[in-house]
Design a protein around this motif. Structure first.
Motif: not given
Lengths: 147, 147
Positions: A134, B83, B101-103, B106, B137, B139
DNA sequence: GTTAATGCAAAGCATTTGCACACGT
DNA sequence: ACGTGTGCAAATGCTTTGCATTAAC
């Protein structure tokens, strides 16, 4: 600056290791781009880095800078950071830390306040995501723009 | 969905108020773009929104969608979120919340875990920034991409 | 010697801009 | 009626791609 040199050396080693492990070549371009990024803390864009690198390695192409940066991100030597403008910014510091961006001039600075680290990263979200990492993005106004 | 309707109504009121206060016109385009954004939670890009809106308002232009979104951001009815891809994503929910967010794909989802709210937002940073807001954020990998 | 990386030029998207027309107030 | 907002088309800016050349292992 001794610590800058040490940081660069460490980064270079990180790069060598990453290249070896992934079967990638240690090219001059990769070395120079990483070196240029490692010595600055202003989270430059690919284009800013290209300008910085042009002086040192005559003939390096913009394309290569873009490709090298993605490679460096891929092996984890460099971090790509999200920002509210559209162009990507990069950071050689891959230790977990956070960022402040100025809403006026778009400048980005690091935040090192350890009080901001989340005690425990939940491993899974309501939506079923497996969490990996994160980062906190603060927005504010920088000293220059305030005055 | 009753709560979706309520949310849309609230957003519409928010827009009306924002327009009145800033001397902006209440155009069909602004209404439709906000409406389309308010009913989804997938943080669409300007282009995705353009596709969604095209069906409802024949002849609306892509340019207008871009301009309307910036206007909505300007009056605080909509939030622009950072993003790691280059294109901007938008969110009609302006209450402070965070994102995963999905790596791989996306995709971006909201995080509502209140444990993640910082107790106190420091008002000033080491670098002298006056802080306004923050967002976290995360990930990770989404359920779909994991399987 | 192979295979991968680079440089160049051109293409690709996302986003922005200039200008004439249309619409909201 | 006035001034702002919209649509269109073209421009811009950042980033990516195809292909021949060059360099790394």
């Amino acid at each position: 600056m001794d610590c800058l040199l040490a940081f660069k050396t460490e980064k270079l080693r990180h790069l060598e290791e990453g290249c070896r492990q992934n079967g990638l070549a240690m090219t001059v371009q990769r070395r120079v781009v990483l070196d240029a990024l490692a010595e600055r803390t202003d989270h430059p864009s690919a284009d800013q880095l290209y300008d910085a690198v042009r002086g040192r390695l005559r003939g390096i192409s913009r394309t290569t800078v873009y490709r090298v940066l993605e490679t460096l991100v891929g092996i984890g030597v460099v971090q790509k950071i999200s920002n509210p403008e559209s162009k990507a910014r990069y950071d050689a510091n891959t230790v977990r830390h956070h960022h402040v961006h100025c809403i006026r001039c778009q400048r980005i600075e690091d935040m090192h306040n350890s009080a901001l680290h989340l005690a425990q990263l939940p491993t899974e979200t309501e939506a079923g995501f497996t969490l990996i990492d994160y980062s906190i993005n603060f927005s504010g106004i920088c000293p220059d723009c305030r005055s």
